[in-house]
Design an enzyme around this catalytic site. Structure first.
Site, mmCIF file in Angstrom:
data_model
loop_
_atom_site.group_PDB
_atom_site.id
_atom_site.type_symbol
_atom_site.label_atom_id
_atom_site.label_comp_id
_atom_site.label_asym_id
_atom_site.label_seq_id
_atom_site.Cartn_x
_atom_site.Cartn_y
_atom_site.Cartn_z
ATOM 1 N N PRO A 168 -15.574 82.979 113.918
ATOM 2 C CA PRO A 168 -16.112 83.307 112.586
ATOM 3 C C PRO A 168 -17.013 84.550 112.533
ATOM 4 C CG PRO A 168 -17.314 81.466 113.517
ATOM 5 C CD PRO A 168 -16.192 81.773 114.465
ATOM 6 N N TYR A 205 -15.855 95.944 109.920
ATOM 7 C CA TYR A 205 -16.454 94.913 109.060
ATOM 8 C C TYR A 205 -15.932 95.021 107.624
ATOM 9 C CZ TYR A 205 -20.091 91.483 107.919
ATOM 10 O OH TYR A 205 -20.752 90.344 107.547
ATOM 11 N N LYS A 254 -13.546 87.236 109.320
ATOM 12 C CA LYS A 254 -12.240 87.868 109.094
ATOM 13 C C LYS A 254 -11.151 86.916 108.593
ATOM 14 C CE LYS A 254 -13.138 92.045 110.018
ATOM 15 N NZ LYS A 254 -13.563 92.566 108.724
ATOM 16 N N TYR A 264 -27.637 89.534 111.403
ATOM 17 C CA TYR A 264 -26.988 89.084 112.637
ATOM 18 C C TYR A 264 -28.025 89.261 113.732
ATOM 19 C CZ TYR A 264 -22.380 89.077 110.391
ATOM 20 O OH TYR A 264 -21.312 88.793 109.583
ATOM 21 N N HIS A 307 -22.585 94.011 99.104
ATOM 22 C CA HIS A 307 -23.482 94.331 100.213
ATOM 23 C C HIS A 307 -23.034 95.653 100.833
ATOM 24 C CE1 HIS A 307 -25.159 90.025 101.121
ATOM 25 N NE2 HIS A 307 -25.245 90.350 99.854
HETATM 26 C C1 PHB Z 1 -20.786 83.090 105.691
HETATM 27 O O1 PHB Z 1 -21.503 83.479 104.750
HETATM 28 O O2 PHB Z 1 -20.339 81.950 105.738
HETATM 29 C C2 PHB Z 1 -20.467 84.049 106.786
HETATM 30 C C3 PHB Z 1 -20.854 85.369 106.682
HETATM 31 C C4 PHB Z 1 -20.588 86.257 107.705
HETATM 32 C C5 PHB Z 1 -19.935 85.830 108.844
HETATM 33 C C6 PHB Z 1 -19.518 84.515 108.948
HETATM 34 C C7 PHB Z 1 -19.788 83.615 107.928
HETATM 35 O O3 PHB Z 1 -19.714 86.704 109.856
#
Ligand code: PHB
Length: 396
Positions: free
Chosen positions: A298, A390, A302, A207, A78
């Site tokens: 979460p 990120y 990280k 997000y 990604h």
């Molecule tokens: C996930 O795919 O479980 C996931 C992805 C991004 C995040 C948290 C969890 O920030």
């Protein structure tokens, strides 16, 4: 009492998740012997749903150490994310801003690759043990005692013990209170996480900030998706039918112009948030790694990446300590690891507080968050900060 069966090795590792197994693998590449023990079975670990994003250096580590090139074939690169807020969606292009990308590759796949690689190398990894305890940590001959899956009492004698035994670490509690400092932060947020059978709703992660609260649209495969919406930490899972979940997820992303592809929901769970750091990460012959030493909320995914960064540093300092017989080099471990941990702790806190709706939020608070998000996507400096955090800072 029957005498335990004794195994002698250089490094005894409590915890056979990604941190413990990766450390065992990296040590083996340097000719160092280890034994790994875990009270969970391999099946338990493989069937626990965890996060799915790997930073650039985590992918590099898996590939360069020869653990997995499956990540490159079955993972999904990604180059950015969508930040959705204020009625629209804005792409943050990591590749363009920093030259780096991330990979969507679930933690359970990382675990399976590591467990397979260790098994193929004939490594001593014991899952499903009980009654584990650690001893003589302030001497140069510590040990791990446990009962193996066959019911036989065992003792692993080693030079160093590694506590890679997760957020409820038994090893961490062996550090006397007078010798450690712990930092905590609770959040009034949790995530309701689902797995569903549906096609991808978007090519990258979304997000989404909204008046109804945060939502995250993630993925697993072409046909299986992972999604979350912010909920109360005390949320009752049984109160959420599939229809109610879809209505809530759709409402949160629709406000920002997205529509989700729906399908049967196969998993539902509430994930609570917490920030935690234990300092130092070394006490005598005990060294902590991964969630045993620190947990992050979460948002930003990280946790696994920090664990892998820890063991990269740890493998290096352990090799030097074992080769020279000089413990002093281990002193660097805490500072080198915690520099990254605290920065990731801040990054996760920042993403969390920018995107979630506090239960007492006023209109002012919501508009202030939207202004912050606008500043991030509207400025190259702001977007680059997000992209660097990120995709991950270089390992110190
Ligand atoms: C996930 O795919 O479980 C996931 C992805 C991004 C995040 C948290 C969890 O920030």
């Amino acid at each position: 009492m029957t005498r335990p069966q004794i195994t002698t090795t250089q490094v005894g590792i409590v915890g056979g998740g990604p941190a413990g197994l990766m450390l065992s693998h990296l040590l083996a590449l340097q000719g160092i012997d280890s034994v790994v023990v875990d009270n969970r079975t391999r099946w338990d670990i493989e069937h626990t749903v965890r996060a799915g994003i790997l930073e650039r250096d985590s992918v590099r580590l898996l590939v360069d150490a020869g653990v997995s090139d499956r990540v490159l074939h079955e993972g999904d690169e990604h180059d950015g994310i969508e930040l959705a807020f204020g009625g629209a969606s804005h792409r943050v292009d990591f590749k363009e801003l920093t030259g780096a990308s991330v990979w969507l590759y679930p933690q359970t796949s990382v675990f399976m690759d590591l467990a397979d690689a260790r098994a193929a190398a004939g490594a001593d990894v014991r899952f499903g043990v009980t009654d584990s305890s650690v001893h003589d940590l302030t001497t140069d001959a510590p040990s791990i005692r446990f009962v193996d899956a066959d019911g036989t009492a065992q003792e692993v004698r080693c030079r160093y013990v590694i506590g890679a035994d997760g957020s409820r670490s038994m090893c961490r509690n062996e550090i006397p209170e007078t010798a450690r400092r712990q930092f905590f932060r609770e959040y009034p947020y949790a995530w309701f996480g689902i797995i569903c059978e549906a096609p991808k709703s978007a090519p990258e992660l979304i997000y989404s900030h909204s008046d109804r609260g945060f939502a995250l649209i993630s993925q697993r495969t072409e046909t299986i998706q992972r999604m979350y919406f912010q909920c109360d930490p005390e949320e009752d899972i049984d109160a959420w039918s599939d229809d109610r979940i879809w209505a809530e997820l759709q409402a949160r992303v629709a406000l920002n112009g997205h529509t989700l592809k729906q399908g049967p929901i196969t998993e539902k769970a509430v994930l609570r948030f917490r920030s935690f750091i234990n300092e130092p990460m070394r006490h005598g012959s005990l060294l902590l790694a991964g969630d045993a030493a620190h947990t992050v909320p979460p948002t930003g995914a990280k946790g696994l990446n920090l664990a892998l960064a820890d063991v990269r540093v740890l493998a290096e300092v352990l090799e030097r300590a074992l080769r020279t017989g000089d413990d002093e080099v281990l002193e660097e471990y805490t500072d080198r690891a915690l520099d990254r941990v605290w920065r990731s702790q801040h990054f996760s806190y920042w993403m969390t507080s920018m995107l979630h709706r506090h239960r007492d939020a006023t209109d002012f608070d919501i508009q202030r968050q939207v202004a912050e998000l606008r500043s991030v996507v509207g400025s190259r400096a702001g977007s680059t900060y997000l992209a660097e955090g990120y995709t991950g800072w270089p390992v110190g």
